[in-house]
Design a protein around this motif. Structure first.
Motif, PDB file in Angstrom:
ATOM      1  N   GLN A 206       0.833  -1.193   0.000  1.00 57.39           N
ATOM      2  CA  GLN A 206       0.000   0.000   0.000  1.00 57.39           C
ATOM      3  C   GLN A 206       0.873   1.250   0.000  1.00 57.39           C
ATOM      4  OE1 GLN A 206      -3.646  -0.336   0.010  1.00 57.39           O
ATOM      5  NE2 GLN A 206      -2.709  -2.255  -0.657  1.00 57.39           N
ATOM      6  N   ARG A 207       0.412   2.277  -0.696  1.00 58.40           N
ATOM      7  CA  ARG A 207       1.177   3.514  -0.815  1.00 58.40           C
ATOM      8  C   ARG A 207       0.729   4.551   0.217  1.00 58.40           C
ATOM      9  NH1 ARG A 207       0.687   8.608  -3.254  1.00 58.40           N
ATOM     10  NH2 ARG A 207       2.686   9.448  -4.015  1.00 58.40           N
ATOM     11  N   ALA A 208       1.695   5.147   0.883  1.00 63.53           N
ATOM     12  CA  ALA A 208       1.474   6.312   1.744  1.00 63.53           C
ATOM     13  C   ALA A 208       0.417   6.072   2.825  1.00 63.53           C
ATOM     14  CB  ALA A 208       1.107   7.538   0.903  1.00 63.53           C
ATOM     15  N   VAL A 209       0.514   4.965   3.525  1.00 57.99           N
ATOM     16  CA  VAL A 209      -0.345   4.741   4.692  1.00 57.99           C
ATOM     17  C   VAL A 209       0.076   5.760   5.757  1.00 57.99           C
ATOM     18  CG1 VAL A 209      -0.966   3.120   6.504  1.00 57.99           C
ATOM     19  CG2 VAL A 209      -0.702   2.323   4.135  1.00 57.99           C
ATOM     20  N   THR A 210      -0.887   6.549   6.241  1.00 61.99           N
ATOM     21  CA  THR A 210      -0.560   7.765   6.987  1.00 61.99           C
ATOM     22  C   THR A 210      -1.085   7.734   8.412  1.00 61.99           C
ATOM     23  OG1 THR A 210      -0.630   9.006   4.908  1.00 61.99           O
ATOM     24  CG2 THR A 210      -0.774  10.278   6.959  1.00 61.99           C
TER      25      THR A 210
END
Length: 370
Positions: free
Chosen positions: A333-337
């Motif tokens: 997953q991209r850019a889990v914040t």
């Protein structure tokens, strides 16, 4: 004035206007309520007064009474204070989730009951049904407008007392119905962002509450490539606002935020949109909220969504002893914040969710933890 059965939250927008229209046409005893959630801060940029006038006009056009309540103090204490604290800690909060839980489905619901209504209705795009002896929150038929992500903190009592009249309608039909009924909100632009920021510059607004410090922008290997106005103004995966033009020794390619190091005031960037520094497979959260009151099992498979504008992805969910979650995605997953919400689904049913604490992206300081 007769006692209403349903109190509609009239916000001054087209969605709540058509929610009221549909209920009126169905013969439901109805009243509207306009909520003021943000006190005037002197900037003149919040559209509350325009929205109030539109809500009054819609109520008049539909022939339904309208009430007014000021929840600005409750909003400050229950939503805005948390918003500021999270940004000061370097996280990226989601105030819409808190606003729904703390204001619209708490204080608004209480006000509706005090005015004699048994239920409330809003213009949210979501659906509610009852199956197996419990209430379920379902995605809207218009998946592009679905707002169940923002509603995942609701529980059984709130769903039992709530109507979402727009859940089965596409947005295009909502506007068509508003036009046909002569509602002045028919062509009104959808509100975006947060009312207390309005049309203002986000950085200017936030700097009034979170003093910013300039600092270095570095690559993951420590090379300085520029300066930032404050790490609080950026979120993971962000490209805009970095103002990094041709950096000597680097390709002429966009830069993306891959880490925010509040402790030493450093913003970390990389040039690949799907940089390995942004990618993770496992996410840990705070204690989860379950719409049914409990998770379906200690371990289960589900679809998980870590941002509103994102496709839910297959994942394995483990409910830990303290109620927090460990969520392992099938695909990176991209850019889990941190600060955002991780929301879980089984098909079209929203199970609940939790605030993201950390993930195993290489830049995440908690990546090595289990």
């Amino acid at each position: 004035m007769s006692t209403p059965d349903v109190m509609v939250g009239l916000s001054g927008g087209v969605d709540s206007s058509v929610a009221a229209l549909l209920l009126r046409d169905a013969g439901v005893p109805l009243a509207g309520l306009f909520m003021q959630n943000w006190a005037d801060d002197g900037s003149g940029d919040c559209r509350a007064e325009d929205d109030r006038r539109d809500a009054v006009a819609v109520a008049g056009r539909l022939g339904v009474p309208i009430h007014f309540r000021d929840f600005s103090r409750e909003y400050w204490d229950g939503v805005f204070a948390h918003f500021i604290d999270e940004y000061a800690a370097g996280r990226t909060p989601n105030p819409d989730v808190l606003c729904n839980r703390e204001i619209k489905f708490k204080y608004f619901l209480d006000a509706a009951h005090a005015l004699g209504a048994s239920r409330i209705a809003t213009g949210h795009y979501a659906r509610i049904d009852r199956a197996g002896g419990r209430w379920r929150l379902l995605r809207a038929q218009d998946t592009g407008k679905d707002q169940s992500y923002f509603l995942h903190q609701l529980g059984q009592a709130q769903l039992a007392a709530t109507l979402f009249p727009l859940g089965d309608l596409p947005k295009s039909e909502v506007r068509e119905r508003a036009r046909a009924a002569g509602l002045q909100t028919a062509e009104k632009k959808d509100s975006t962002g947060i009312c207390f920021i309005g049309e203002r510059d986000f950085r200017t607004f936030l700097s009034r509450y979170v003093p910013a410090r300039e600092g270095e922008i570095r690559t993951p290997d420590g090379r300085v490539v520029g300066r930032h106005p404050g790490v609080f103004y950026f979120t993971l995966g962000q490209r805009e606002g970095l103002q990094l033009g041709g950096v000597r020794g680097f390709a002429a390619a966009p830069w993306y935020v891959v880490d925010k190091r509040v402790e030493d005031n450093v913003l970390v960037v990389d040039q690949a949109r799907d940089s390995r520094w942004l990618m993770s497979r496992t996410t840990w959260t705070a204690a989860a909220h379950w719409i049914a009151g409990a998770p379906p099992a200690p371990r289960f498979e589900a679809l998980a969504q870590t941002r509103y504008r994102q496709t839910a992805e297959p994942a394995s969910v483990e409910v830990r002893d303290d109620g927090s979650l460990r969520v392992a995605f099938v695909r990176p997953q991209r850019a889990v914040t941190p600060g955002q919400s991780l929301v879980l689904y089984l098909g079209e049913e929203c199970l609940g969710g939790a605030v993201i604490e950390r993930c195993d992206a290489p830049c995440d300081p908690g990546a090595a933890g289990g």
